[in-house]
Structure formats: C-alpha cells, structure tokens
Write an enzyme that holds these catalytic residues in place. Sequence first.
Site, PDB file in Angstrom:
ATOM      1  N   ASN A 253      19.048  69.938 -51.643  1.00  0.00           N
ATOM      2  CA  ASN A 253      20.066  70.012 -50.623  1.00  0.00           C
ATOM      3  C   ASN A 253      19.981  71.395 -49.782  1.00  0.00           C
ATOM      4  OD1 ASN A 253      21.544  69.152 -53.487  1.00  0.00           O
ATOM      5  ND2 ASN A 253      21.913  67.898 -51.464  1.00  0.00           N
TER       6      ASN A 253
ATOM      7  N   MET B 271      22.262  74.819 -46.145  1.00  0.00           N
ATOM      8  CA  MET B 271      22.548  74.249 -47.402  1.00  0.00           C
ATOM      9  C   MET B 271      23.673  73.149 -46.930  1.00  0.00           C
ATOM     10  SD  MET B 271      24.290  75.903 -50.668  1.00  0.00           S
ATOM     11  CE  MET B 271      25.954  76.015 -50.036  1.00  0.00           C
ATOM     12  N   CYS B 272      23.544  72.140 -47.772  1.00  0.00           N
ATOM     13  CA  CYS B 272      24.516  70.957 -47.510  1.00  0.00           C
ATOM     14  C   CYS B 272      25.211  70.857 -49.022  1.00  0.00           C
ATOM     15  CB  CYS B 272      23.760  69.700 -47.367  1.00  0.00           C
ATOM     16  SG  CYS B 272      24.825  68.328 -46.880  1.00  0.00           S
ATOM     17  N   ILE B 273      26.439  70.967 -48.648  1.00  0.00           N
ATOM     18  CA  ILE B 273      27.518  71.017 -49.942  1.00  0.00           C
ATOM     19  C   ILE B 273      28.822  70.414 -49.448  1.00  0.00           C
ATOM     20  CG2 ILE B 273      28.167  73.387 -49.801  1.00  0.00           C
ATOM     21  CD1 ILE B 273      28.311  73.618 -52.866  1.00  0.00           C
TER      22      ILE B 273
END
Lengths: 154, 552
Positions: A79, A88-90
Amino acid sequence: MSAQKRIAKELAEVTSNPPAGMIIGLVDESNVHNWDITMDGPEGSPYVGGKFKLLLTLPVEYPFKPPTINFKTRIWHPNVTFDEQGSMCIGILKGDTWKPSSRIMNVLIATQNLLIEPVPDDALETSSAELFKNNRPLYEKEAKKYTAQYAIGK
Amino acid sequence: MADQPQGSGNSRGHLDATGQRQVVFCHQCTHEWYQDVHGLICPRCQSEITEIVSGESDPRPGMHIPDTPPGYHQLFNHNPWDEDDNSDPEEADIEEHITHGPGGSVFVRQTIRASTPRDGSSRRDRPDPNDPTYVMRDFQNMLGTLMGPGFRAGRPGRSGPDDLYGNRPPFSATGFRMGGSGTPHVVGGRFTFTTGNLRPRTDGPLTGGPPVEDLATYASPSSSPSSSPSPLPFASPNGRSLYLISIRGPPDEIARMLGNIFGQMGPPPDDGRRNAGMGGPPGLQGLFASLLNPANARHGDAVYTQEALDQIISTLMEQHPTSNAPGPASPHAIQALPKRKLDEELLGPEGKGECSVCMDDVHIGDEVVMLPCTHWFHETCASAWLSEHNTCPICRKGIGESPSSSGRSSRAPNSPNSRAEPRARRLSLGSRLSRDNIMNRNEARLDSIRATGRITPPPREEIQHRRRSSHRHDSYLPRDPDEDRPMPGSYRRRESEDHGSPATVQDPPLSPPLMRQEVEVEDRYPGSETASLRSLIVGDMSKTKVFSVSFP
C-alpha cells in the site's frame, strides 16, 4: 482559525502521549501543517527493526480534508509506492471515507497497523500485493530484505 | 485549402492516416488536416471537437473500420442483416435491446427497419433465406456472438464430413411447403439433434461421420411431405420459412451435444477464411461463462448490458476515489438542523465536552446543532463540513435528501468500508422493467409461428412446462410500421389471436415478406432430470431478430 487550533491541540496530544514506537515532531517549528514522524517497524511485521521516516501533511482545510502521509524512508509494502514519494494508500485517509472526527492519533495507529496487515486489494504496488496474497513467506523475505536495505541503521 | 486531400497520400479522398503524420478529423465540419500543420483545433471552423485519426479509430465518413482486431467481440461489427440487405439502414432505423429476463435469461432484440422495400430484385445476391444452411449459419452466428471472441465454428479433430450439410441440399426431404399457388409459401424444416440410445438415420447428413454416441440427426415427419430432392424450391420473397431445431438428450449430455453441433457445422461459406485456424468450440460452459461475463457485453466505449455499464462506472469510481465521496447537503437542510443548548443530558455529568470537528471545549449552555443521528457540533463546524459532504462528521450518516445527492443521502453510509453497497444498489436500478412484457411477446411469437407454420405443436405438457417459467401473454405480434403500408402483391397481416389453437388456422396468414427461424434446444429427455439448459430460442422474424437464452 479553527484548523490551526485543532492541529496544535492534536500535536500536543500526540507528542505528550505518542503511540508506541513513534517519535513525532514538526518539520519546521513555524509550520504546524508538516509533521515529521519516525515510526518503528512494528513487531509482528517484516518491517520490525527498521526506522521509517514519515511526512504527515495537514491541508489548510484540515479537518475538512484528510491529511496525507508519505514514507520518506523507502518501504516495500503493497500500500505504499516504492519510489521517492512513498505515497501511502489507507482507507481512513481516502477522500470518500475521511470524516472530520478522525484524529491524527487514529491515522498514525492505522498506519502502524497497515504495516502489520497490508490491504492487498487496495494495493499501490501490485507485485508485493501478489506476493502477500499468494506467497506470504516470500513476501516477508522480500520485505525484510528491503527493510534491511533502507530502514535499518540509516 | 492547401492541405486538402490530394496526391499520393489519399485514401478514398481522405488524408492518409497510416503514415508518419497524424491526421486530425473535425467532427463539427468533417474537415481533416495534418496535426503538425494546424494542431488540434479545426482550422476551418475552430471547433475543438476533433479526433486524431488512427488505424483503429477512423471516424471519417467512408472510411471503414478495419477488420475486427483479434480479441474484439463479434458484436463489434455485428449486423446480422449485413449480408442480405445492401441498403445501409439509417441509424435511427436500428434498434437493439438487450435485457435480462426472469430466471437469468438474456434477451436480445434487434430491429432494423429497412428503408427500401424488400422485393425480390434487391435480394439477388443474398443467400436464399429458405436455405437451411443459411438458417443454421445465422443461428451459428448468433451463438458465436453470445460466446464471445473465443468462439468460432471450428472443426473438431475428427474425421468425417466437416460440413453438417455437405454439398447436397440438406434436409430437403424434411422440408415442407404449405399454401397453394398464388399465395405466399410457408417453407420450413425441422431438425432434431439427439443423443443417447436413439438410432441415427443412416442416410442422414452425418453418414460416415461421428459414431452413434456422438450426435445423430433425424428428421421428424413433416405435416406436408415434399420429397423434392433439389434445393428447397420455394424461394418466394413473399414466403415465410420456419425451422424448428430440437436438441434432445440427457441433461449431462447437452453441453457436449452443443459442442458437437458447433463442431459439426462447417464455417459459413464466405467466412471460411476468417475462421480458419480457430480452435474448437468451448461448449456450453463457455457459452454460459461468456453470457454471464459482463466484459463480453462491452466493446470499446459501448456497453450492451446494465452490468457492463455498472462495471465501467465502478472502475471509474475506483480510479477517482474522491469522486464518490458524498455530495454536499442542501443549504436548506443545513439551515433546518435543530439547534440546542447543551445540557447535562448531552454532556454527561462532567458538564464538559468538545466539538469533534474543531476540538474546542464546549460547556453547558453552549448552542450546538443536532444532526438526525443525534451527533452535535458547533453550527459553523457542522455547516462547513455539510456544505461539502452530506455526512455526519462522526458517523457519516446523511442529514436528509438534497438535490445533488438524493441517491446517496439515503444510503446512510454508516461504514466507511461499505464499498460494495452502492454497487449492489446500482445493480438493482437496472432497466429491467419491461422484461416480462418482452418475454410474453416472445411467447406469443412462438405460438404464432407454430400456428401459422402448422408445425405440430409440442405435447401439451411441454407447453405448460415452458409456460410455467413465464407469464401468460396477452400481447400481440410486434409489427413494423412498414408492414402497415400496403405493398404491391402483399396482404395485410392477420392478427393471430388464435395462436393458442393451431388447428383453427387453415391458411397461413398472408403477410409482407417475412422470414422466421425458430431454433429450440429442448432440455427434456424422457425420464431424465431437468437439464441446466432450459431453452434456447431463436426467433428471426422479418426485420426483427430475436433470440433468448434462459437458464433455470
């Protein structure tokens, strides 16, 4: 301005009582919008032992717009983009799921948890996501390798 | 203009788009030019609606789309009437509907209203529509369409005749003719494929072909025997033709049988080149898989089913994550939020709390706004968020209907991870309103076909068996507007209200040129369980093409 006030309040909160394994400060003392975070690779993840520098950026519209987090230390993770940006992918920080009552403390803890449990279905790096899904031992081996290369002893 | 199409670069009066230079085409004024000369804005009309011409996409009039690239679905260039109608139908004359019927059936209807009368002279070069080979080719094309790019009529690796019909007129002995001289003929045939322990005809078209176990073809007794050995001699343009194809077999055999049938059929005469080298048929599983795969209903920018559209929308939404954030609440709804003074009930015994948005402390007596979910905030904090997103800052519940997000606000996205939910909702919004109507009409058509063609109707229990799956119709045969126009030598079609009782129809109703094909794959086999394939019906009426595939 309520944003500044809230940010200052949150900063005070997390610096006085930081989540385990994190050192939190401002990149520039005069600017509360850019936070400098050093996060230990959490136990139970292949990133353990590494020290990861993160940049947390709070937009001027905060808390109506979500903050963003970039890994300044390279990390090999489904991610997080494996590049200079370290984007970052959250879920908690996505535009459609962000809500103003989310706090930076929540975001940081969520980030730590993401290192322990990646979300391969929401991946930015497909190669590591595939490995995480299909070949966990190899994924851990690779992640450890890159952690040692970029995040240990730097 | 200096760079008007001219010289060696021309291709049918157009600039050569296959060379090094990029050609730009103006959709506004159909002007075209080289991109390196005039850029992307039309030099003639200043329109920005322009397109760079490429080999795959050439919008210029008269420029044909090149051969379908491999991997494209056959529907990409699909026009079943292409080969028997040289007059290019107007776009407005083409209607195509694909709907999902009850029980998972897929229903495709294509109507082309030809602007020219269909007289004998204009079909000079067409294949004889009464030729069973032609019918079967149409059937095969339709199945090919359904089965996707992977499907071609292929030749399985076995010896024996490659062509189901060989060189001689197939089924001529089974064809039948009705009507006297001077009236339109009804021609047709009945093909039955069967497996199991039925014995094949030794003089059938499959002589020397696969063994008994594989596939047999036999002809049922026709109601009006015609033993002419030459090609079916009734090519009257005013006639109608009707073919009934039954496939019978144990349920577990159906898939293999279908595969066999497609394998048996040779490639269509003028398609042999294109089909060369394609693999064997994937069988019924492939058919189902491709029917159920929404990707097969998608061709470039065009979609053919609700599901395919939905898939594209989902993809777009995932590519633009912020774009599926809830829209703003209406100012009116924000203003209408009730204001309250904080009391001990809201703040608890400490009498202290904070606004979750600005995190400022609040005290008893402070005024806040209360959302329907009973979460409260400073009025300014709440309205700042709500004017962008109609969700509670804490629980993400909407505050009511708003013009811009009426669909979303009622969704009440309580969970941030409820991504699947909107998709499911959209699926249910599909345009399936008229499916019953269409199914009914199809039933009516079939009945009418049986009646007018005097084909022996299936046993009553079979009819009932079929009707159980669809409602009884009170509908009528769809009529083309064209057909109401009196045409020389033609007769007005009679409403066939009595199609339920074929025996009462003495003469076939007279009608303008009409061709019908019915292909039925029956799943019934004495003593066997119901097969997975319930029915496959192809109706091909005049200018309307109908086929439906349904599963239990």
